[in-house]
Design a protein around this motif. Structure first.
Motif, short mmCIF file in Angstrom:
data_model
loop_
_atom_site.label_atom_id
_atom_site.label_comp_id
_atom_site.label_asym_id
_atom_site.label_seq_id
_atom_site.Cartn_x
_atom_site.Cartn_y
_atom_site.Cartn_z
N LYS A 13 -82.18 -18.27 -19.73
CA LYS A 13 -82.69 -19.55 -19.23
C LYS A 13 -83.88 -19.30 -18.30
O LYS A 13 -84.90 -19.97 -18.38
CB LYS A 13 -81.57 -20.29 -18.49
CG LYS A 13 -81.95 -21.71 -18.15
CD LYS A 13 -80.74 -22.57 -17.84
CE LYS A 13 -81.16 -24.00 -17.60
NZ LYS A 13 -80.06 -24.78 -17.02
N GLN B 7 -71.49 -16.77 -10.95
CA GLN B 7 -72.39 -17.92 -10.75
C GLN B 7 -72.58 -18.17 -9.25
O GLN B 7 -73.71 -18.39 -8.79
CB GLN B 7 -71.79 -19.16 -11.42
CG GLN B 7 -72.69 -20.38 -11.29
CD GLN B 7 -72.85 -21.11 -12.61
OE1 GLN B 7 -71.97 -21.09 -13.46
NE2 GLN B 7 -73.99 -21.74 -12.80
N ARG B 64 -84.31 -25.66 -11.53
CA ARG B 64 -84.35 -25.76 -13.00
C ARG B 64 -83.39 -24.78 -13.67
O ARG B 64 -82.75 -25.11 -14.68
CB ARG B 64 -85.78 -25.52 -13.51
CG ARG B 64 -86.72 -26.69 -13.23
CD ARG B 64 -88.17 -26.23 -13.24
NE ARG B 64 -88.69 -26.02 -14.58
CZ ARG B 64 -89.71 -25.17 -14.86
NH1 ARG B 64 -90.27 -24.46 -13.90
NH2 ARG B 64 -90.14 -25.03 -16.08
N GLY B 66 -80.70 -23.86 -12.40
CA GLY B 66 -79.35 -24.32 -12.07
C GLY B 66 -78.70 -23.44 -11.03
O GLY B 66 -77.48 -23.44 -10.87
N GLN B 69 -78.66 -26.52 -6.01
CA GLN B 69 -78.66 -27.96 -6.27
C GLN B 69 -79.97 -28.58 -5.80
O GLN B 69 -80.57 -28.11 -4.83
CB GLN B 69 -77.49 -28.61 -5.54
CG GLN B 69 -76.16 -28.24 -6.18
CD GLN B 69 -75.02 -28.98 -5.53
OE1 GLN B 69 -75.03 -29.19 -4.31
NE2 GLN B 69 -74.04 -29.37 -6.32
N GLU B 70 -80.37 -29.63 -6.50
CA GLU B 70 -81.64 -30.29 -6.18
C GLU B 70 -81.69 -30.72 -4.72
O GLU B 70 -82.72 -30.53 -4.04
CB GLU B 70 -81.83 -31.50 -7.10
CG GLU B 70 -83.28 -31.92 -7.18
CD GLU B 70 -83.53 -33.04 -8.18
OE1 GLU B 70 -82.67 -33.27 -9.06
OE2 GLU B 70 -84.58 -33.69 -8.05
#
Lengths: 95, 95
Positions: A13, B7, B64, B66, B69-70
């Motif tokens: 990604k 993650q 983008r 991931g 967080q935005e």
């Protein structure tokens, strides 16, 4: 999903997003190449330099996180820099 | 390691690296604030704007992928922008 699947997926990604952004810069270079004789815009050079700087920061960041290998990042940058150099050469020959 | 551990770990790494870079910009702002009256350098504004642009590209990229967080990314940017605005205000008041 195993953790190595996830790592591979995130690396892919990260790389795909870089490739997307590199393609946008390539497109800017192409358009300027095509318009060299007709609609030359002096701001193009500044826009391209800014885009290249931002892009190089993204590539560095991806390498620092460990999402892409340093050699891969360098490869993407070198390809873009080569095309940009060709554009600047063509611009200089025009003068 | 499970995939959710990984993650989390990558997200933390991405965030720590952003924080490191944000700290460098904060430091630039601080130094300029301290030297406002004595050793003002007009290139500082350009350097800071360039750094901010590169940094915003890194933050966008992390969002983008991931990795963060935005809202977290926005929070980091807003804090930096606020401090930069304070510096520019102080620079204007000096004139």
């Amino acid at each position: 999903m195993t953790s190595s699947d996830l790592q591979e997926q995130m690396g892919l990604k990260a790389l795909n997003l870089l490739q997307e952004d590199a393609d946008k810069i390539e497109k800017l270079i192409e358009v300027q190449m095509e318009n060299l004789a007709t609609r030359y815009c002096p701001l193009y050079e500044e826009v391209l330099d800014t885009q290249m700087y931002g892009f190089s920061r993204q590539v560095d960041y991806a390498v620092r996180i460990g999402l892409i290998q340093e050699a891969v990042g360098k490869g993407i940058m070198t390809k873009l820099e080569r095309n940009l150099a060709l554009l600047y050469e063509a611009m200089n020959n025009k003068d």
